[in-house]
Design a protein around this motif. Structure first.
Motif, PDB file in Angstrom:
ATOM      1  N   VAL A   1       0.848  -1.193   0.000  1.00 14.56           N
ATOM      2  CA  VAL A   1       0.000   0.000   0.000  1.00 14.56           C
ATOM      3  C   VAL A   1       0.883   1.242   0.000  1.00 14.56           C
ATOM      4  O   VAL A   1       1.870   1.315   0.719  1.00 14.56           O
ATOM      5  CB  VAL A   1      -0.965   0.019   1.204  1.00 14.56           C
ATOM      6  N   SER A   2       0.520   2.211  -0.835  1.00 11.35           N
ATOM      7  CA  SER A   2       1.309   3.438  -0.946  1.00 11.35           C
ATOM      8  C   SER A   2       0.525   4.674  -0.524  1.00 11.35           C
ATOM      9  O   SER A   2       1.081   5.759  -0.381  1.00 11.35           O
ATOM     10  CB  SER A   2       1.794   3.615  -2.392  1.00 11.35           C
ATOM     11  N   GLU A   3      -0.771   4.500  -0.303  1.00  5.73           N
ATOM     12  CA  GLU A   3      -1.591   5.638   0.107  1.00  5.73           C
ATOM     13  C   GLU A   3      -2.764   5.154   0.950  1.00  5.73           C
ATOM     14  O   GLU A   3      -3.080   3.966   0.989  1.00  5.73           O
ATOM     15  CB  GLU A   3      -2.110   6.399  -1.115  1.00  5.73           C
ATOM     16  N   GLY A   4      -3.395   6.076   1.646  1.00  4.57           N
ATOM     17  CA  GLY A   4      -4.546   5.734   2.473  1.00  4.57           C
ATOM     18  C   GLY A   4      -4.191   5.407   3.905  1.00  4.57           C
ATOM     19  O   GLY A   4      -5.060   5.218   4.732  1.00  4.57           O
ATOM     20  N   ILE A   5      -2.881   5.309   4.203  1.00  4.90           N
ATOM     21  CA  ILE A   5      -2.429   5.046   5.564  1.00  4.90           C
ATOM     22  C   ILE A   5      -1.781   6.322   6.100  1.00  4.90           C
ATOM     23  O   ILE A   5      -0.719   6.739   5.633  1.00  4.90           O
ATOM     24  CB  ILE A   5      -1.411   3.886   5.616  1.00  4.90           C
ATOM     25  N   ASP A   6      -2.440   6.962   7.040  1.00  4.59           N
ATOM     26  CA  ASP A   6      -1.950   8.254   7.543  1.00  4.59           C
ATOM     27  C   ASP A   6      -1.114   8.090   8.812  1.00  4.59           C
ATOM     28  O   ASP A   6      -1.196   8.885   9.737  1.00  4.59           O
ATOM     29  CB  ASP A   6      -3.123   9.203   7.804  1.00  4.59           C
ATOM     30  N   MET A   7      -0.285   7.040   8.833  1.00  7.29           N
ATOM     31  CA  MET A   7       0.578   6.778   9.982  1.00  7.29           C
ATOM     32  C   MET A   7       2.022   6.703   9.512  1.00  7.29           C
ATOM     33  O   MET A   7       2.300   6.300   8.383  1.00  7.29           O
ATOM     34  CB  MET A   7       0.185   5.464  10.681  1.00  7.29           C
ATOM     35  N   LEU A   8       2.926   7.076  10.377  1.00  7.49           N
ATOM     36  CA  LEU A   8       4.341   7.045  10.048  1.00  7.49           C
ATOM     37  C   LEU A   8       4.945   5.746  10.559  1.00  7.49           C
ATOM     38  O   LEU A   8       5.119   5.545  11.753  1.00  7.49           O
ATOM     39  CB  LEU A   8       5.063   8.246  10.667  1.00  7.49           C
ATOM     40  N   PHE A   9       5.256   4.828   9.635  1.00  5.54           N
ATOM     41  CA  PHE A   9       5.827   3.534   9.990  1.00  5.54           C
ATOM     42  C   PHE A   9       7.352   3.598   9.983  1.00  5.54           C
ATOM     43  O   PHE A   9       7.952   4.528   9.451  1.00  5.54           O
ATOM     44  CB  PHE A   9       5.369   2.460   8.998  1.00  5.54           C
ATOM     45  N   LYS A  10       7.953   2.567  10.548  1.00  4.51           N
ATOM     46  CA  LYS A  10       9.413   2.490  10.613  1.00  4.51           C
ATOM     47  C   LYS A  10      10.025   2.484   9.212  1.00  4.51           C
ATOM     48  O   LYS A  10      10.980   3.210   8.936  1.00  4.51           O
ATOM     49  CB  LYS A  10       9.842   1.238  11.376  1.00  4.51           C
ATOM     50  N   HIS A  11       9.487   1.638   8.322  1.00  5.48           N
ATOM     51  CA  HIS A  11       9.986   1.541   6.952  1.00  5.48           C
ATOM     52  C   HIS A  11       8.996   2.207   5.997  1.00  5.48           C
ATOM     53  O   HIS A  11       7.799   2.248   6.259  1.00  5.48           O
ATOM     54  CB  HIS A  11      10.180   0.076   6.541  1.00  5.48           C
ATOM     55  N   GLU A  12       9.492   2.692   4.880  1.00  8.20           N
ATOM     56  CA  GLU A  12       8.619   3.307   3.883  1.00  8.20           C
ATOM     57  C   GLU A  12       7.695   2.278   3.249  1.00  8.20           C
ATOM     58  O   GLU A  12       6.577   2.607   2.850  1.00  8.20           O
ATOM     59  CB  GLU A  12       9.456   3.987   2.798  1.00  8.20           C
ATOM     60  N   ARG A  13       8.154   1.051   3.149  1.00  9.95           N
ATOM     61  CA  ARG A  13       7.340   0.007   2.518  1.00  9.95           C
ATOM     62  C   ARG A  13       6.356  -0.573   3.539  1.00  9.95           C
ATOM     63  O   ARG A  13       6.750  -1.076   4.590  1.00  9.95           O
ATOM     64  CB  ARG A  13       8.226  -1.108   1.975  1.00  9.95           C
ATOM     65  N   VAL A  14       5.074  -0.495   3.222  1.00 13.64           N
ATOM     66  CA  VAL A  14       4.026  -1.010   4.104  1.00 13.64           C
ATOM     67  C   VAL A  14       3.168  -1.984   3.302  1.00 13.64           C
ATOM     68  O   VAL A  14       2.768  -1.687   2.167  1.00 13.64           O
ATOM     69  CB  VAL A  14       3.142   0.125   4.665  1.00 13.64           C
ATOM     70  N   ILE A  15       2.908  -3.146   3.865  1.00 11.07           N
ATOM     71  CA  ILE A  15       2.057  -4.128   3.196  1.00 11.07           C
ATOM     72  C   ILE A  15       0.776  -4.335   3.980  1.00 11.07           C
ATOM     73  O   ILE A  15       0.733  -4.183   5.203  1.00 11.07           O
ATOM     74  CB  ILE A  15       2.777  -5.482   3.017  1.00 11.07           C
ATOM     75  N   GLU A  16      -0.280  -4.659   3.239  1.00  9.97           N
ATOM     76  CA  GLU A  16      -1.579  -4.960   3.845  1.00  9.97           C
ATOM     77  C   GLU A  16      -1.840  -6.455   3.710  1.00  9.97           C
ATOM     78  O   GLU A  16      -1.739  -7.021   2.623  1.00  9.97           O
ATOM     79  CB  GLU A  16      -2.684  -4.189   3.130  1.00  9.97           C
ATOM     80  N   ILE A  17      -2.145  -7.090   4.833  1.00  7.89           N
ATOM     81  CA  ILE A  17      -2.487  -8.515   4.853  1.00  7.89           C
ATOM     82  C   ILE A  17      -3.908  -8.648   5.375  1.00  7.89           C
ATOM     83  O   ILE A  17      -4.215  -8.183   6.473  1.00  7.89           O
ATOM     84  CB  ILE A  17      -1.531  -9.323   5.750  1.00  7.89           C
ATOM     85  N   ILE A  18      -4.772  -9.246   4.579  1.00  7.59           N
ATOM     86  CA  ILE A  18      -6.153  -9.485   5.004  1.00  7.59           C
ATOM     87  C   ILE A  18      -6.280 -10.950   5.388  1.00  7.59           C
ATOM     88  O   ILE A  18      -5.925 -11.844   4.610  1.00  7.59           O
ATOM     89  CB  ILE A  18      -7.162  -9.168   3.879  1.00  7.59           C
ATOM     90  N   ARG A  19      -6.782 -11.201   6.604  1.00  8.48           N
ATOM     91  CA  ARG A  19      -6.950 -12.582   7.070  1.00  8.48           C
ATOM     92  C   ARG A  19      -8.343 -12.794   7.648  1.00  8.48           C
ATOM     93  O   ARG A  19      -8.954 -11.877   8.202  1.00  8.48           O
ATOM     94  CB  ARG A  19      -5.919 -12.931   8.148  1.00  8.48           C
ATOM     95  N   LEU A  20      -8.808 -14.020   7.524  1.00  9.53           N
ATOM     96  CA  LEU A  20     -10.095 -14.412   8.090  1.00  9.53           C
ATOM     97  C   LEU A  20      -9.902 -15.613   8.997  1.00  9.53           C
ATOM     98  O   LEU A  20      -9.281 -16.601   8.610  1.00  9.53           O
ATOM     99  CB  LEU A  20     -11.074 -14.775   6.970  1.00  9.53           C
TER     100      LEU A  20
END
Length: 224
Positions: A106-125
């Protein structure tokens, strides 16, 4: 001369890494003290201190006449001596199934500052006794070179994955609130009512940097 405390902590950390990554599986036995002495080229006292740390953290148990057995591979045992939610359900005879539904960067829609620039979204059920009961959206901060292909399968462990890429969690902030379910979540969980329990979790490392943000939606009618 190397500090002995650091030395046995290094041995402990190395064995723990092998446990988390599956080299020593749950219910298997780690090498004997003599074997560990040779493997790490350290003294018997160093090995015993390292093993004791892992026993105290809930990874190992010493069994007289048998050896030292692995009893857990959860990365963050030290944060809590309590059993996990999944473990509690399984002890009650509930069948718990975890499914990875999607993985993407994900490159947008997350308004939080994470440790790394690369952020991934994992959807689990999570299904309990074959009924959809918990829906998770995980946002994980990962190094640029991280291979996302390993995030798959019904037995995927989020925190084992985070440990495998070098992420260390220092503290966790959990918040719970009852909310009105959006239609997509309501359909996925097949809710019989309009409200559910939402848990928001933020995990930080030793430098107070955000490494995980998770939102979980729980159908508490199916499991309190």
């Amino acid at each position: 001369m190397k500090n002995k405390k650091i030395l046995y902590q290094e041995v402990s950390d190395s064995i723990k890494k092998d446990i988390i990554e599956g080299r020593y599986e749950v219910n298997s036995y780690v090498p004997t003290e003599i074997e560990l002495e040779k493997m790490y080229d350290v003294s018997k006292i160093t090995v015993r201190k390292a093993i004791q740390i892992l026993c105290n953290e809930g990874y190992l148990i010493k069994q007289s006449g048998k050896g030292t057995r692995v009893i857990s591979n959860r990365p963050f045992n030290i944060l809590s001596k309590a059993s996990s939610f999944t473990t509690i359900l399984e002890k009650k005879g509930k069948a718990v199934t975890k499914k990875v539904m999607s993985v993407k960067e994900v490159s947008e829609g997350i308004d939080m500052l994470f440790k790394h620039e690369r952020v991934i979204e994992i959807i689990r059920l999570f299904e309990i006794n074959n009924e959809a009961a918990i829906y998770f959206k995980h946002y994980i901060s990962v190094p640029r070179q991280t291979d996302l292909s390993i995030i798959q399968g019904d037995n995927f462990s989020l925190y084992s994955f985070m440990a495998s890429i070098g992420t260390q969690i220092s503290y966790i902030d959990d918040q719970f609130i009852a909310i009105e379910a959006e239609n997509d979540i309501k359909n996925i969980l097949q809710l019989s009512k309009n409200f559910l329990l939402q848990r928001s979790r933020k995990s930080h490392d030793n430098n107070n940097e955000l490494v995980e943000y998770t939102v979980g939606f729980y159908d508490s009618d199916k499991q309190a």
